[in-house]
Design a protein around this motif. Structure first.
Motif, PDB file in Angstrom:
ATOM      1  N   LEU A 100       7.261   6.299   3.405  1.00 58.32           N
ATOM      2  CA  LEU A 100       6.800   6.432   2.025  1.00 58.32           C
ATOM      3  C   LEU A 100       5.462   7.166   2.025  1.00 58.32           C
ATOM      4  CD1 LEU A 100       7.562   3.069   0.475  1.00 58.32           C
ATOM      5  CD2 LEU A 100       8.911   5.132   0.461  1.00 58.32           C
ATOM      6  N   PHE A 101       4.487   6.713   2.953  1.00 53.80           N
ATOM      7  CA  PHE A 101       3.256   7.561   2.913  1.00 53.80           C
ATOM      8  C   PHE A 101       3.357   9.009   3.308  1.00 53.80           C
ATOM      9  CE2 PHE A 101       0.542   3.507   4.094  1.00 53.80           C
ATOM     10  CZ  PHE A 101      -0.290   3.838   3.135  1.00 53.80           C
ATOM     11  N   LYS A 102       4.397   9.250   4.005  1.00 56.21           N
ATOM     12  CA  LYS A 102       4.574  10.633   4.364  1.00 56.21           C
ATOM     13  C   LYS A 102       5.141  11.626   3.347  1.00 56.21           C
ATOM     14  CE  LYS A 102       7.336  12.418   7.674  1.00 56.21           C
ATOM     15  NZ  LYS A 102       7.388  13.673   8.400  1.00 56.21           N
ATOM     16  N   ILE A 103       6.267  10.832   2.409  1.00 56.82           N
ATOM     17  CA  ILE A 103       6.641  11.519   1.432  1.00 56.82           C
ATOM     18  C   ILE A 103       5.927  11.514   0.295  1.00 56.82           C
ATOM     19  CG2 ILE A 103       7.935   9.932   0.044  1.00 56.82           C
ATOM     20  CD1 ILE A 103      10.210  11.558  -0.049  1.00 56.82           C
ATOM     21  N   GLY A 104       4.878  10.577   0.139  1.00 52.86           N
ATOM     22  CA  GLY A 104       3.869  10.630  -0.891  1.00 52.86           C
ATOM     23  C   GLY A 104       2.809  11.774  -0.647  1.00 52.86           C
ATOM     24  N   ARG A 105       2.698  12.040   0.668  1.00 51.66           N
ATOM     25  CA  ARG A 105       1.759  13.094   0.821  1.00 51.66           C
ATOM     26  C   ARG A 105       2.411  14.433   0.447  1.00 51.66           C
ATOM     27  NH1 ARG A 105      -0.786  12.641   6.435  1.00 51.66           N
ATOM     28  NH2 ARG A 105      -2.069  10.832   5.630  1.00 51.66           N
ATOM     29  N   ASP A 106       3.666  14.588   0.863  1.00 49.11           N
ATOM     30  CA  ASP A 106       4.636  15.816   0.419  1.00 49.11           C
ATOM     31  C   ASP A 106       4.518  16.143  -0.810  1.00 49.11           C
ATOM     32  OD1 ASP A 106       5.248  16.003   3.158  1.00 49.11           O
ATOM     33  OD2 ASP A 106       7.298  15.003   2.867  1.00 49.11           O
ATOM     34  N   ILE A 107       4.823  14.905  -1.760  1.00 50.06           N
ATOM     35  CA  ILE A 107       4.515  15.131  -3.209  1.00 50.06           C
ATOM     36  C   ILE A 107       3.328  15.662  -3.541  1.00 50.06           C
ATOM     37  CG2 ILE A 107       4.785  13.770  -5.346  1.00 50.06           C
ATOM     38  CD1 ILE A 107       6.819  12.287  -4.260  1.00 50.06           C
ATOM     39  N   GLU A 108       2.155  15.122  -2.949  1.00 44.60           N
ATOM     40  CA  GLU A 108       0.808  15.480  -3.190  1.00 44.60           C
ATOM     41  C   GLU A 108       0.861  16.924  -3.008  1.00 44.60           C
ATOM     42  OE1 GLU A 108      -2.437  12.129  -2.981  1.00 44.60           O
ATOM     43  OE2 GLU A 108      -2.598  13.891  -2.226  1.00 44.60           O
ATOM     44  N   LEU A 111       0.863  -1.105  -0.071  1.00 37.77           N
ATOM     45  CA  LEU A 111       0.035   0.054  -0.099  1.00 37.77           C
ATOM     46  C   LEU A 111       0.891   1.383  -0.201  1.00 37.77           C
ATOM     47  CD1 LEU A 111      -2.958  -1.148   2.207  1.00 37.77           C
ATOM     48  CD2 LEU A 111      -2.877  -0.099  -0.141  1.00 37.77           C
ATOM     49  N   PRO A 112       1.794   1.579   0.805  1.00 35.25           N
ATOM     50  CA  PRO A 112       2.554   2.646   0.670  1.00 35.25           C
ATOM     51  C   PRO A 112       3.307   2.788  -0.490  1.00 35.25           C
ATOM     52  CG  PRO A 112       3.427   1.237   2.528  1.00 35.25           C
ATOM     53  CD  PRO A 112       2.324   0.299   1.928  1.00 35.25           C
ATOM     54  N   ILE A 113       3.871   1.682  -1.022  1.00 38.19           N
ATOM     55  CA  ILE A 113       4.684   1.878  -2.546  1.00 38.19           C
ATOM     56  C   ILE A 113       3.379   2.368  -3.395  1.00 38.19           C
ATOM     57  CG2 ILE A 113       5.619   0.603  -4.174  1.00 38.19           C
ATOM     58  CD1 ILE A 113       6.617  -1.336  -2.125  1.00 38.19           C
ATOM     59  N   PHE A 114       2.454   1.711  -3.441  1.00 39.08           N
ATOM     60  CA  PHE A 114       1.303   2.283  -4.246  1.00 39.08           C
ATOM     61  C   PHE A 114       0.815   3.577  -4.263  1.00 39.08           C
ATOM     62  CE2 PHE A 114      -3.109   1.266  -6.436  1.00 39.08           C
ATOM     63  CZ  PHE A 114      -2.379   0.832  -7.465  1.00 39.08           C
ATOM     64  N   ALA A 115       0.619   4.003  -2.986  1.00 41.69           N
ATOM     65  CA  ALA A 115       0.598   5.432  -2.980  1.00 41.69           C
ATOM     66  C   ALA A 115       1.425   6.629  -3.200  1.00 41.69           C
ATOM     67  CB  ALA A 115       0.224   5.690  -1.404  1.00 41.69           C
ATOM     68  N   LEU A 116       2.886   6.058  -3.054  1.00 44.83           N
ATOM     69  CA  LEU A 116       3.759   6.960  -3.431  1.00 44.83           C
ATOM     70  C   LEU A 116       3.826   6.884  -5.054  1.00 44.83           C
ATOM     71  CD1 LEU A 116       6.207   8.825  -2.882  1.00 44.83           C
ATOM     72  CD2 LEU A 116       7.628   6.614  -2.642  1.00 44.83           C
ATOM     73  N   ALA A 117       3.598   5.634  -5.495  1.00 43.27           N
ATOM     74  CA  ALA A 117       3.617   5.710  -6.935  1.00 43.27           C
ATOM     75  C   ALA A 117       2.535   6.352  -7.688  1.00 43.27           C
ATOM     76  CB  ALA A 117       3.498   4.261  -7.440  1.00 43.27           C
ATOM     77  N   ALA A 118       1.375   6.387  -6.851  1.00 43.23           N
ATOM     78  CA  ALA A 118       0.391   6.970  -7.663  1.00 43.23           C
ATOM     79  C   ALA A 118       0.654   8.624  -7.569  1.00 43.23           C
ATOM     80  CB  ALA A 118      -0.925   7.033  -6.707  1.00 43.23           C
ATOM     81  N   ALA A 119       1.266   9.039  -6.566  1.00 40.80           N
ATOM     82  CA  ALA A 119       1.712  10.734  -6.379  1.00 40.80           C
ATOM     83  C   ALA A 119       2.661  10.865  -7.288  1.00 40.80           C
ATOM     84  CB  ALA A 119       2.192  10.844  -4.816  1.00 40.80           C
TER      85      ALA A 119
END
Ligand code: SF4
Ligand code: SF4
Lengths: 142, 318, 394
Positions: free
Chosen positions: B227-235, B75-83
């Motif tokens: 990963l979730f955190k950095i995904g959110r930053d990218i968002e 899930l975290p990988i997926f979230a980051l990839a989506a972002a």
């Protein structure tokens, strides 16, 4: 009824200097009568032990070298002291006082917190004796 | 700026990939710093988010019992990839997006929602009470802001008659009147919707630390959490870029991009520090009772205006 | 056991370690969706054995131990203890000492209420108010440090008086500090009574009616926010309060907003008192002599702590050590009100309702063992106690 009633504070503080400080680099000055490290003057002490008796945390030990000639050494455990100043009140000869020093009580070992007060030669004598491993047991309350 | 990078470089290094990760961290730093300054504090030093990230990566990842392991890891990988994917069609830093096609706006918006979905799933995947409550709240919040946010982003698209992000960006630069003036409701809805998406205060009910610890991510530690955190930053970067390019008159140079996004960040940081946390029912009420209706009204106005514009354009001079 | 029977229900545990609680306590909220349908509390994670410990120390040393019952309201504990000992010894501290005691107590109330304002705002997710109120709280902390020399456990009391005197420079600092704080507090009152988002979290939330408050024995600002007219400073003035009286602050609303308003208005009272004491500080000595051996007897000493009535029972057997000290701290009386008002509210409101009574955990904890067979005596050593603790919390 307002929304965002702290807007004034928020905007103002954006242009103000922050109140927090980078602590280890910036230190606040201690107030004038801070109760910091205890200091003891051996000259006036009579060895009455009143200070030792009422110390709530047993931070004081009065080591008697020679009762008649009034040779005492005060061992002060800075890390145990709660800075309550009861000993200062108790001493009738005002030998004890609290200085403004030392309010950061952090260290990796106990040594800096063992403070010996007394005439120089007495302290030296005591420490040498201690290093030979035959120190007299310190005088405690009971 | 019309420089095109070879796609591999654009994907992995600049302006996507590594550079995007870096700027995500930098934006997080800016956000934290600004909030701190608004609260009269010093705030973190510039490398704090990076240090946090490295520390999280180095930590042991605990996989709690009772979860579906593969899902927990993926899930975290997926979230980051989506972002990261969402960033591909966005004119980051004023450069031309890597992939641009008609309708990429819708794809990007859906990719941006992936994060919340992943977080919701991640929370529901564990047996932790806090996670489950957090996941429920995250998904409830998603349903409340998603529609108004989408409609708000569609406003400029409909006005310009294209659903291609870079075309909208170009169109916005050529408009005499920025969309923030002609569609103020849309701008507000988009900005606040973005804050809801990123679960920034006052919309941080899904991760309200005083109630449910860290919400859906309570059981995450180490790598997954990082990963979730950095995904959110990218968002945050992507979302701000989108809003700036749509509503603040677009941009064609990095400088243009920087100041516009910085202004937006300033506004979000101020909003973050001004309000008490909204309860989840208050959030839903706010969006559906006020947000959605206002945005809808504006959309209707835009469509009506668009159909009528051939007739009244000479009157407005544009 | 109860939890097991209801295991199909969804229970959200809060504590003993939880970001909302800075001290350990354990709460179980049974929720139905977001609505809380049942609440239970369990205390006792930080029992420190102080009441027993004080029996091992002489009367003077006991003062400093009792001062450490609570880190926020340390002075009131020492004051209650000192007043009790003085009553037992049948002496009275001089008026100047009593006034200074009241002064420090009021400064402590200011610091405690400002601290609470910040914590409660933080529980509601309003971190900006939290940061600002704590920033301003530094003013009163610095004042306390300037006049007593310590920031937390001020040790202003001795048996028979106080250690510290107030000089003119300190008086000026106090006046300036109060002026600054009064202005800030006015602003905060406006924020908590007018800010729409914050009111959404406090108005009509956690309502406790006057009847409930009297039934549950709510005390302190929590009770006063529900219209309970009870304040030890008014009902039976102690220390300097007969000379510098307070006006009781109450509200009838009983909700969280009322608790904010009552506490903030109490701050105004404290500012007024501090100014008055500074302006009219009686002259004279600071201490009277207290004998080392306190005459035999029993006494009750009550003071108004920032959180409510603080109660000391003291018994002396004529030696230099107390025979028994029993402390009842204010938070203990208010737990019932939390558990009752919690039901029917949303889970999101729990932290604020909890914080609404300004809870303090460690001061509540006692160990009570009831031995059914009266004839047997039991001796437990450290190891037994430890084992018992491990079993108990398993
Ligand atoms: S200040 Fe208090 S704790 Fe420290 S040595 Fe003196 S009596 Fe003991
Ligand atoms: S009370 Fe004063 S005189 Fe007595 S032993 Fe202590 S320091 Fe010496």
């Amino acid at each position: 009824m307002t929304i965002g009633s702290m807007l004034g504070d928020v905007v103002k503080s954006f242009f103000k200097k922050p109140v927090t400080e980078k602590y280890p680099f910036v230190r606040q000055e201690a107030p004038e009568n801070l109760r910091g490290k205890l200091v003891w003057e051996p000259e006036k002490c009579t060895g009455c032990m009143l200070c030792v008796k009422d110390c709530p945390s047993n931070a004081l030990e009065l080591i008697v070298l020679d009762k008649v000639n009034k040779r005492f050494v005060m061992k002060y455990n800075l890390d145990q002291c709660t800075f309550c100043a009861q000993c200062v009140i108790n001493c009738r000869f005002s030998c004890l006082n609290m200085s403004e020093e030392q309010w950061e009580l952090a260290s990796t070992n106990k040594e800096p917190f063992e403070v010996y007060y007394g005439r120089e030669e007495d302290v030296k004598f005591l420490l040498e004796k201690a290093s030979r491993g035959e120190a007299e047991g310190p005088c405690k309350e009971d | 700026m019309n420089i095109t990078f070879p796609s591999l470089i654009a994907l992995l290094l600049f302006p996507g990939g590594l550079f995007l990760l870096g700027s995500g961290l930098f934006f997080e730093y800016l956000d934290r710093k600004l909030v701190a300054r608004f609260q009269n504090r010093i705030g973190p030093r510039w490398f704090q988010p990076l240090a946090d990230f490295i520390k999280l990566l180095a930590k042991e990842e605990v996989i709690p019992a009772g979860t579906i392991k593969s899902l927990f890891i993926l899930l975290p990988i997926f979230a980051l990839a989506a972002a990261l994917t969402a960033a591909l069609s966005v004119p980051l830093f004023g450069f031309k997006p890597v992939f641009s096609y008609n309708g990429d706006l819708i794809v990007t918006l859906y990719l941006l929602s992936m994060m919340t979905l992943c977080i919701g799933l991640a929370g529901a995947n564990t047996e932790d009470r806090f996670s489950i409550v957090g996941a429920t709240r995250a998904l409830t919040q998603l349903f409340s802001y998603e529609a108004p946010f989408l409609l708000a982003m569609l406003g400029p698209a409909i006005a310009l008659g294209t659903w291609n992000i870079s075309l909208i960006n170009q169109g916005a630069t050529q408009q005499s009147l920025w969309f923030i003036v002609s569609q103020p409701i849309g701008f507000l809805a988009a900005l606040i919707g973005l804050m809801g998406k990123l679960e920034l205060p006052p919309f941080d009910a899904p991760e309200a630390e005083t109630e449910i610890v860290a919400g859906a991510l309570t059981e995450y530690s180490g790598r997954g959490f990082g990963l979730f955190k950095i995904g959110r930053d990218i968002e945050l970067v992507v979302g701000l870029t989108l809003i700036a390019s749509f509503y603040l008159g677009g941009f064609s140079t990095p400088l243009d991009f920087l100041w516009k996004v910085f202004v937006l960040l300033l506004i979000t940081a101020a909003l973050q520090s001004l309000f008490a946390r909204l309860r989840i029912d208050q959030t839903v009420g706010l969006w559906w009772r006020i947000g959605a209706i206002l945005v809808l009204c504006q959309l209707v106005l835009i469509i009506v205006g668009n159909t009528l514009s051939p007739f009244i354009a000479p009157l407005l001079g544009g | 056991m109860e939890a097991k029977q209801k295991s199909e229900k969804f229970i959200v545990p809060i504590g003993p370690q939880h970001p909302a609680l800075k001290e350990p306590g354990h709460f179980e909220f049974t929720v139905d969706g977001e609505i809380v349908t049942n609440a239970t509390a369990r205390l006792g994670f930080v029992h420190r054995g102080m009441e027993k410990g004080v029996e091992d120390r002489n009367w003077t040393q006991g003062l400093y131990l009792m001062e450490r019952v609570c880190g926020i309201c340390s002075h009131v504990h020492a004051m209650a203890y000192a007043l009790g000992v003085e009553k037992l010894a049948n002496i009275q501290a001089p008026p100047r000492a009593q006034a200074i005691r009241e002064l420090v107590a009021e400064l402590e109330r200011i610091h405690s209420h400002l601290l609470w304002l910040g914590v409660a705002a933080h529980e509601g997710g309003f971190d900006t108010l939290f940061m600002f109120s704590w920033r301003d709280r530094e003013t009163v902390m610095d004042l306390l440090e300037t006049i007593t020399g310590n920031r937390v456990n001020y040790s202003a009391n001795v048996l028979g008086g106080v250690k510290i005197d107030i000089n003119d420079a300190q008086k000026d600092a106090l006046r300036r500090g109060m002026d600054f704080l009064e202005e800030r507090t006015k602003h905060y009152l406006k924020v908590v009574t007018e800010d729409e988002t914050f009111l959404g979290r406090t108005r009509k939330i956690g309502v406790m009616t006057f009847e409930e408050a009297t039934l549950l024995g709510a005390i302190g600002p929590t009770g006063r926010a529900s219209g309970v007219q009870r304040d030890v400073r008014v009902d039976s003035p102690y220390a300097g309060y007969p000379d510098f009286p307070v006006n009781i602050v109450t509200s009838d609303a009983g909700d969280l907003e009322a608790r904010f308003v009552v506490r903030i208005k109490e701050l105004y009272e404290s500012y007024r008192l501090v100014r008055e004491i500074v302006d009219h500080l009686p002259g004279g000595d600071l201490t009277v002599k207290v004998p080392r051996r306190i005459p035999e007897g029993e006494v009750i000493s009550r003071v108004e702590a920032p959180r409510g009535e603080l109660f000391y029972f003291m018994k002396s057997n004529g030696t230099d050590k107390p025979e028994r000290i029993k402390v009842r701290t204010p938070s203990l009386c208010n737990w019932g009100s939390v558990l009752t008002t919690a039901i029917g509210h949303k889970l999101a409101d729990m932290p604020m309702i909890l914080a609404g009574i300004d809870p303090c955990f460690s001061c509540n904890d006692r160990l009570v063992m009831i031995n059914g067979k009266k004839t047997e005596t039991q001796v437990w050593d450290w190891e037994d106690l430890r084992q018992y603790g491990i079993e108990y919390y398993k």
